[in-house]
Design a protein around this motif. Sequence first.
Motif, mmCIF file in Angstrom:
data_model
loop_
_atom_site.group_PDB
_atom_site.id
_atom_site.type_symbol
_atom_site.label_atom_id
_atom_site.label_comp_id
_atom_site.label_asym_id
_atom_site.label_seq_id
_atom_site.Cartn_x
_atom_site.Cartn_y
_atom_site.Cartn_z
ATOM 1 N N GLY A 31 0.835 -0.939 -0.029
ATOM 2 C CA GLY A 31 -0.135 0.001 0.037
ATOM 3 C C GLY A 31 0.675 1.367 -0.111
ATOM 4 N N ARG A 67 2.943 4.650 -0.981
ATOM 5 C CA ARG A 67 2.209 5.535 -1.906
ATOM 6 C C ARG A 67 3.714 6.224 -2.776
ATOM 7 N N ARG A 68 4.773 6.351 -2.024
ATOM 8 C CA ARG A 68 5.742 7.288 -2.344
ATOM 9 C C ARG A 68 6.827 6.403 -2.968
ATOM 10 N N GLU A 98 7.495 -2.746 -4.220
ATOM 11 C CA GLU A 98 6.495 -1.987 -4.904
ATOM 12 C C GLU A 98 6.335 -2.266 -6.262
ATOM 13 N N ASN A 107 2.281 -2.033 -7.567
ATOM 14 C CA ASN A 107 1.100 -1.928 -6.933
ATOM 15 C C ASN A 107 0.385 -0.873 -7.510
ATOM 16 N N ASP A 108 -1.133 -0.575 -7.032
ATOM 17 C CA ASP A 108 -2.004 0.268 -7.854
ATOM 18 C C ASP A 108 -1.559 1.583 -7.777
ATOM 19 N N ARG A 109 -0.793 2.096 -6.797
ATOM 20 C CA ARG A 109 -0.314 3.477 -6.582
ATOM 21 C C ARG A 109 1.099 3.645 -7.096
#
Length: 275
Positions: A148, A150-151, A205, A250-252
């Motif tokens: 999860g 995001r960065r 990621e 991942n989706d982000r």
Amino acid sequence: MAALRPPVINVIDKAVRRAGRGLVRDFGEVQELQVSRKGTADFVTAADLKAEKTLKEDLSKAHPDWTLHMEESGVSGPPDALTRWIVDPLDGTTNFIHGIPHFAISVAVEESGRITAGAVYHPLTDDFYWAAQGIGAYINDRRLRVSGRRRLDESVVATGIPNMGQGDHERYLATLQAVMGEVASVRRSGSAALDLAYVAAGRYEGFWEFGLKPWDIAAGLLLVREAGGFATAIDGATDPLPAGDVLAANDRMHQAIGRLLRRAMGLRAPRQMTA
């Protein structure tokens, strides 16, 4: 609650565990293996061929009406079958013959051009990563989800470096430079199948590599997608299975890493990204 496995996953499980036992035995005697050269920095071992033979026997017995597409022996079975097995009996061969304990078996099912089931098995750890379309991705009986994070600067990304005499080294170095300047760290493990499984498990990621074959990635692509991630060609437009230039994340992080790669390669942004 344990996942309800489709019958085809049970077939794969039984086949890869039987083949995996042979790989573990041979890995323990890796220095005694008979190794022949298949190409520059590309090896095939007696263990590889034995594992493929085992998988071919078990998978053909379960579904004699399906085609087999295997790394070493090529295509066999009914030529007009709409369903085929896509099999890599030993992904990470160079690791294997150098005594590096990071290699896997990859088996996928393709129906009418779409990957519907698959598994990546790490014999040394007995980790069975599997996925089925619409059911999700799992390690043994535990559900997998992509990371999860995001960065970019918190992300660990995996890649595959072209071997000596293979691939476009300048293009690869340009993408590596672009990515390593933005992410926390880059890893190179030597097994694309396990790299994709690790993206599905949230350990990485993202992952990118050029020039992969269908047997390297077929199962892993489904693992990532069923774990909630995206797995595409790097250009974002073509089918990654025949294209062989793969970006999974991942989706982000998928779009962010994709932008870095395409900029380094001089590619325009795709009109539509296809997971």
